[in-house]
Design a protein around this motif. Sequence first.
Motif, PDB file in Angstrom:
ATOM      1  N   ASN A   1       8.785   7.895  11.293  1.00 43.95           N
ATOM      2  CA  ASN A   1       7.630   8.420  12.421  1.00 43.95           C
ATOM      3  C   ASN A   1       7.062   9.527  11.527  1.00 43.95           C
ATOM      4  N   PRO A   2       5.279   9.542  12.035  1.00 47.76           N
ATOM      5  CA  PRO A   2       4.467  10.586  11.378  1.00 47.76           C
ATOM      6  C   PRO A   2       4.847  11.838  11.409  1.00 47.76           C
ATOM      7  N   ALA A   3       5.307  12.788  12.944  1.00 45.08           N
ATOM      8  CA  ALA A   3       5.987  13.521  12.797  1.00 45.08           C
ATOM      9  C   ALA A   3       7.099  14.062  11.863  1.00 45.08           C
ATOM     10  N   LYS A   4       7.950  13.575  11.204  1.00 42.97           N
ATOM     11  CA  LYS A   4       8.188  13.475   9.962  1.00 42.97           C
ATOM     12  C   LYS A   4       8.224  14.106   8.533  1.00 42.97           C
TER      13      LYS A   4
ATOM     14  N   LEU B   1       0.804  -1.413  -0.073  1.00 43.89           N
ATOM     15  CA  LEU B   1       0.119  -0.239  -0.308  1.00 43.89           C
ATOM     16  C   LEU B   1       0.924   1.193   0.115  1.00 43.89           C
ATOM     17  N   LEU B   2       2.026   1.560   0.312  1.00 43.24           N
ATOM     18  CA  LEU B   2       2.905   2.048   0.186  1.00 43.24           C
ATOM     19  C   LEU B   2       3.219   2.961  -0.773  1.00 43.24           C
TER      20      LEU B   2
ATOM     21  N   MET C   1       0.542  20.221  -2.009  1.00 38.94           N
ATOM     22  CA  MET C   1       0.522  18.921  -1.731  1.00 38.94           C
ATOM     23  C   MET C   1      -0.653  18.609  -2.362  1.00 38.94           C
ATOM     24  N   VAL C   2      -1.516  19.491  -2.724  1.00 40.22           N
ATOM     25  CA  VAL C   2      -2.831  18.999  -2.544  1.00 40.22           C
ATOM     26  C   VAL C   2      -2.930  18.051  -3.827  1.00 40.22           C
ATOM     27  N   GLY C   3      -2.228  17.891  -5.100  1.00 39.93           N
ATOM     28  CA  GLY C   3      -1.999  17.112  -6.210  1.00 39.93           C
ATOM     29  C   GLY C   3      -2.002  16.079  -5.440  1.00 39.93           C
ATOM     30  N   GLU C   4      -0.683  15.590  -4.448  1.00 40.52           N
ATOM     31  CA  GLU C   4      -0.069  14.216  -4.905  1.00 40.52           C
ATOM     32  C   GLU C   4      -1.053  13.402  -3.945  1.00 40.52           C
ATOM     33  N   VAL C   5      -2.498  14.014  -3.426  1.00 46.46           N
ATOM     34  CA  VAL C   5      -3.363  13.416  -2.444  1.00 46.46           C
ATOM     35  C   VAL C   5      -4.388  13.049  -3.486  1.00 46.46           C
ATOM     36  N   LEU C   6      -4.994  13.790  -3.688  1.00 50.66           N
ATOM     37  CA  LEU C   6      -5.864  13.761  -4.676  1.00 50.66           C
ATOM     38  C   LEU C   6      -5.459  12.918  -6.193  1.00 50.66           C
TER      39      LEU C   6
ATOM     40  N   GLN D   1       2.114  13.701   2.986  1.00 51.00           N
ATOM     41  CA  GLN D   1       2.739  12.678   2.947  1.00 51.00           C
ATOM     42  C   GLN D   1       2.188  11.871   4.150  1.00 51.00           C
ATOM     43  N   LYS D   2       1.437  12.983   4.949  1.00 51.29           N
ATOM     44  CA  LYS D   2       0.672  11.882   6.129  1.00 51.29           C
ATOM     45  C   LYS D   2      -0.244  11.234   5.483  1.00 51.29           C
ATOM     46  N   GLN D   3      -1.477  12.578   4.593  1.00 52.45           N
ATOM     47  CA  GLN D   3      -2.760  12.319   4.575  1.00 52.45           C
ATOM     48  C   GLN D   3      -2.531  10.226   3.203  1.00 52.45           C
TER      49      GLN D   3
END
Length: 242
Positions: free
Chosen positions: A135-138, A122-123, A173-178, A143-145
């Motif tokens: 770590n998510p904070a990094k 999945l990753l 960063m919107v495009g990479e999630v969409l 990327q988090k989404q």
Amino acid sequence: MAKLNVTNLKKSYGSLEVLKSIDLQVQEGEVVCLIGPSGSGKSTLLRCLNMLEEVTSGEVVVNAQKLTDKNTDINKVRENIGMVFQHFNLFPNLNVLGNITLAPVELKKASKEQAKEKALQLLDRVGLKDKASENPAKLSGGQKQRVAIARALAMNPDIMLFDEPTSALDPEMVGEVLNVIKQLAQEGMTMVIVTHEMGFAREVADRVIFMDGGYIVEEGTPQEIFGNPQNERTQDFLNKVL
Ligand code: ADP
Ligand code: MG
């Protein structure tokens, strides 16, 4: 039989009636985008679809299982409904892999090895194969989404619910999630997506629903809603956002 069937759904918080009478069917493989002004009830509706909110009256049926029936095992049904929030809600104490494998191991009794293998696939799918032990904070917001989407997919959901998945992101960063969501749409995932990204809704939705004041005011194909909205409130809203 619709994948999701909502009948005469009403939701109040005290004396505030937020959802007034919602009827909604979503077919298998359908992508529905929910649009509308802030406070119109979009998030509340989405949260009622997996009982994150208790409904006041009406029926919610997912995969022929009535969520609004007291005898239904809500947790079981919920396992098949993926949800992605505006603010990611990753578990801060777990690394990326831990975030994705937790639910499959705890709830679906997958072995740690199976869960890990699936998580890595999945990753890879969301373009983050190299972030498994991060770590998510990094991570950046985008990327988090994408991790949050991978985490939801790890449960093999029948339906995915997205609540403004890009509105907390920096514009770049919107495009990479969409793109990840678009890919899911192409693969035939059934989805309900609350979004302010009208270009995205136009491109990806089979059906667009405009909500205002706790009602579904108008719905139609993207061409109908964006090209030729019939209701004055839809027209006003689109004039403001387009
Ligand atoms: P949208 O997602 O369309 O912006 P919401 O579903 O978040 O709208 O909110 C609809 C209305 O319900 C708003 O008036 C909001 O203030 C109210 N509301 C939402 N959640 C709660 C809550 N937990 N308690 C009280 N009122 C709430
Ligand atoms: Mg909202």
